[in-house]
Design an enzyme around this catalytic site. Structure first.
Site, PDB file in Angstrom:
ATOM      1  N   HIS A 632       0.821  -1.223   0.000  1.00  0.00           N
ATOM      2  CA  HIS A 632       0.000   0.000   0.000  1.00  0.00           C
ATOM      3  C   HIS A 632       0.855   1.274   0.000  1.00  0.00           C
ATOM      4  CE1 HIS A 632       0.222   0.154   4.550  1.00  0.00           C
ATOM      5  NE2 HIS A 632       0.244   1.433   4.289  1.00  0.00           N
ATOM      6  N   ASP A 688      -0.803  -7.384   1.419  1.00  0.00           N
ATOM      7  CA  ASP A 688      -0.105  -6.090   1.504  1.00  0.00           C
ATOM      8  C   ASP A 688       1.407  -6.313   1.618  1.00  0.00           C
ATOM      9  OD1 ASP A 688       0.359  -3.428   1.686  1.00  0.00           O
ATOM     10  OD2 ASP A 688      -0.464  -3.165   3.709  1.00  0.00           O
ATOM     11  N   SER A 782       4.122   1.922   8.437  1.00  0.00           N
ATOM     12  CA  SER A 782       3.738   0.962   7.401  1.00  0.00           C
ATOM     13  C   SER A 782       4.942   0.450   6.624  1.00  0.00           C
ATOM     14  CB  SER A 782       2.789   1.619   6.415  1.00  0.00           C
ATOM     15  OG  SER A 782       1.537   1.715   6.988  1.00  0.00           O
TER      16      SER A 782
END
Ligand code: 4AZ
Length: 832
Positions: A632, A688, A782
């Protein structure tokens, strides 16, 4: 064959059976001879035994060395006493050795064994003389000599009469004779005196260009001017891993003798550069010794010291309504032999509350609750050891806090804040714990021990989503029932969850027939019936078994890189694959003030910077050219082509964002290729994961190392503790961190988490964190690693920071990409 034997038989002459006299006559003679031989043999062995005992035990001699110091009160220290080649030194040393010899030779338990004694140094106070004395004693008299020498301490009155020296204290301590001798004869011996206002450096031989030599004995004598103490700081400390009993080590003494009763600290292994390895002497001397064995060479240490004015100021009268108190020099190690008393008094209608935020007063091998060595005493109760944050409060407006350190071993000490409070309302708008800690009211009766003493969870009425633990009577969420974790502490939440006879209970609590255990089929649905199966079944791997290069199947749990060769071709221990997850700085670090990671603590952590944005995502080093991150991070958005490799710069070996262009530990690379998972779903965040190829390989260092990628059969059990790291937001919606942050979190049961997150999980996701909230990854983390320390002492990439419902919220744990589920994708796309 049989026939020829008959032939011999005919030639044998047997004693005639009738000739009885002949037999009788010979019998007694033989008996006497045998008896004589036996007695002689017994006597000889007795003699030999006695001789052996005499020579091997009574005569076997043991070399004993004692070291220590004595205080001479009728001499004044002069600079010449620092140099052992001066006449002044030798005059006084001669007097001291004469006195010691006198003392030894007039004691009947010591005199016969005394060999030699020497004065090694003098220091201020009036004059402290450091010495060693050597004895040669029969082994069986060793204990007697020990007692006699150690008891000499109390005979100081006699000393004065016999010599021209006035001695008012005398210390002796046994040391390893071999070690003492090698230190004495070592050419690696340095004498350093601090220069006012200057920093003096010293280091292990060869540092930083070569590793320290094997079998080394070095000592550094450190001195400061009178009226000063020494501040010693290790800038670099990289020694071989700690081994007991021997190995490589450094010892720091608060003295100029190597007596263990003055040992401040033993250092071994390696400390990250950010670790505060600072020590203060209690007088103006310190001794540092280095011992290395014959293996495991490392760069060594670089230390520096300065002199600071001696101050005995600590503690005092406190009349403010709030403030902070700390042990002397916190967070450096406090000094030995210190006492500080704080007398706190707040206005008459208030009470005092003291909250210890850091508390490290640890003594090796000492778990004595009576705190006989270093301690903090508050209102007459002693505290020692290593403690989590705790609160002590008083019943009136006064509080006395006493800190005391003894002669040996020091630690980083404590920091505490004190406040005055209203007895009627100790926690305005908050809940008051039994120890008068204040917590948010919403945390009362929520099933979590927020007070630390469970007082927020007592006398609660359980709601319909809760159950009551049997022993503690505490209410806990119902989804804790039968989840395989003993949440109540008395197992009552896990009782009555069992499976019927002849069935096996899966990790997810399902019951399957016993016969289905280890049948190479995932009957549980979570693979737990196929874990821990010992047999190796060739050529028929189930999805749950580890597959060797030669296609053998290993059903043992997590067989890779565990130093046990499970595959007959050894492929589970392949050195290339297993060279990962190493943390060059081996010390278990303590967080002093916050959750900053130490430098080099997570050497696989990468910071990905997008052009014009700065740090945007994390990633992990898995090979010199490949990083793993979250897909992402590379989705085009708001007119920015995040999928374009040229947008990105990777910083490896980075600790502080502010020094990313200046730090020599950092290697910066552009990105050649980004491969995001083909089936990454930007709505659900399923799959992801992304692979990044660097423009050129990085060189591994203490600050850059690859993390291990787990096999798809690797098991990370629910409840396991892991580390999440990153420079992401420190609070939801807040700004990012400059220093890499770390947080210890736990794997949460999949079904429980899926319920909390309203069925948004897929099999390619795992949850980790705390249902109670408070610790979590956040925006900017992330793509970064969820690192798991496995039993082989290597770190494995258990997950990749992916998403969450806000950050650190209650009942909203963080979600991570499940790396084991995407193992095949990693193999296909990263070739690893
Ligand atoms: C993010 O936005 C993000 N609480 C990452 C992790 C979490 C939340 C948000 C987990 O990158």
């Amino acid at each position: 064959m049989f026939q020829s034997m008959n032939g011999y038989e005919e030639a044998v002459e047997f004693l005639p059976a009738t000739d009885t006299k002949k037999v009788e006559k010979r019998g007694p003679k033989v008996k006497f001879v045998i008896l004589g031989v036996v007695i002689a043999a017994a006597l000889i062995s007795l003699m030999v035994g006695l001789l052996v005992w005499h020579f091997a035990y009574r005569m076997a001699r043991v070399q004993k060395v004692y070291t220590g110091n004595l205080r001479i009160t009728n001499y004044v220290f002069k600079d010449a006493y620092e140099n052992s080649s001066t006449t002044d030194f030798n005059d006084l040393a001669g007097k001291v050795t004469d006195m010691l010899k006198n003392l030894y030779t007039s004691n009947p338990d010591i005199a016969p064994h005394f060999s030699e004694c020497r004065v090694t140094a003098f220091s201020e106070g009036s004059v402290l003389a450091y010495y060693w004395s050597e004895f040669s004693v029969p082994a069986y008299q060793e204990a007697k000599l020990d007692n006699a020498v150690l008891e000499l301490k109390i005979q100081t009155v006699n000393l004065r009469q016999r010599t021209v020296l006035s001695v008012d204290s005398f210390e002796a301590y046994p040391v390893d004779a071999q070690l003492a001798r090698t230190f004495r004869t070592s050419s690696c011996s340095y004498f350093l005196h601090a220069k006012p206002g200057e920093v003096t450096k010293f280091f292990t031989p060869g540092f930083p260009n070569t590793a320290y030599p094997p079998n080394m004995r070095c000592q550094w004598t450190l001195r400061a001017d009178a009226g000063h103490v020494i501040r010693l700081n290790f800038k670099t400390f990289k020694m071989d891993i700690c081994k007991t009993p021997a190995g490589d080590y450094v010892k720091l003494y608060d003295s100029l003798s190597i007596a263990e009763n003055r040992l401040m600290m033993t250092l071994c292994g390696s400390y990250p550069p950010s670790y505060n390895l600072t020590f203060f002497s209690s007088q103006n001397v310190m001794m540092v010794t280095l011992v290395t064995d014959d293996k495991g060479r490392q760069p060594g240490f670089m230390a520096q010291f300065t002199q600071v004015p001696m101050t005995t100021l600590c503690g005092g009268m406190i009349r403010d309504s709030g403030g902070v108190i700390t042990s002397p020099f916190y967070p450096a190690h406090y000094q030995a032999n210190r006492e500080c008393v704080w007398d706190i008094q707040v206005p008459g209608n208030k009470l005092v509350k003291l909250r210890f935020n850091m508390f490290y007063l640890m003594e090796p091998n000492n778990s004595d609750a009576t705190c006989p060595k270093d301690y903090v005493e508050v209102n007459s109760k002693k505290y020692c050891g290593e403690k989590q944050s705790f609160v002590v409060s008083s019943d009136n407006n006064k509080m006395t806090v006493r800190f005391r350190s003894d002669l040996s071993y020091t630690d980083t000490g404590f920091t505490a804040d004190y406040i005055s409070y209203d007895a009627q309302n100790p926690c305005p708008d908050q809940f008051t714990c039994n120890d008068r800690k204040c917590i948010n009211k919403a945390r009362r009766c929520d099933g979590w021990n927020d007070c630390g003493d469970f007082s927020d969870e007592l006398e609660c009425t359980c709601t319909e989503t809760q159950f009551r633990c049997v022993k503690s009577q505490i209410c806990k969420p119902k989804y804790f029932l039968c989840d395989g974790v003993n949440d109540c502490g008395d197992n009552s939440d896990e009782a009555n969850c069992g499976c019927p006879d002849n069935t096996f209970q899966c990790a997810n609590k399902k019951c399957v027939p016993q016969a289905q255990k280890c049948d190479q089929t995932d009957n549980c649905g979570d693979g737990s019936d196929e874990l821990g199966c010992p047999a190796v079944v060739p050529n028929s791997c189930s999805d749950l078994a580890y597959k060797c290069k030669n296609n053998e199947c290993i059903t043992k749990s997590n067989p890779e890189c565990d130093s046990v060769k499970d595959c007959s071709d050894g492929s589970d221990e392949d050195t290339d694959t297993c060279n990962c997850g190493r943390r060059p700085y081996s010390r278990k670090t303590r967080i002093v003030g916050g959750v900053n990671a130490d430098t080099g603590e997570f050497p696989w952590q990468v910071s990905l910077h997008a052009k014009n944005t700065g740090h945007a995502c994390g990633a992990s080093v898995v090979s010199p050219t490949i990083l793993l991150s979250a897909a992402h991070c590379f989705q085009d958005a708001q007119g920015v082509r995040y999928s374009d490799p040229s947008l990105w710069t990777a910083y490896l070996g980075l600790h502080n964002q502010a020094t990313r262009t200046t730090s020599t530990d950092v290697q910066q690379r552009s990105i050649k290729r980004i491969v995001a998972h083909k089936y990454f779903n930007d709505f659900s965040y399923d799959n992801d994961i992304a692979m990044l190829e660097l423009s050129s390989p990085v060189t591994y260092s203490d600050f850059i190392q690859p993390i291990c990628i787990p096999e798809k059969t690797h098991n990370f059990p629910v409840g396991k503790s892991l580390w999440v790291t990153g420079w992401g937001a420190l609070t939801e919606g807040g700004s990012g961190a400059s220093i890499l942050q770390k947080a210890e979190i736990r794997i949460i049961n999949y079904n429980e988490c899926n319920q909390l997150l309203e069925n948004q999980l897929t099999q390619r996701m795992i949850c980790a964190g705390f249902v109670s909230g408070g610790i979590d990854a956040c925006q900017g983390d992330s793509g970064g690693p969820l690192s798991s320390l496995e039993s082989n002492n290597k770190m494995y990439l258990a997950g990749i920071v992916s998403w969450g419902d806000g950050c650190a919220r209650r009942n909203k744990p963080g979600v991570y990409t499940n790396v084991t589920q995407l193992r095949d994708w990693i193999k296909q796309n990263a070739g690893l």
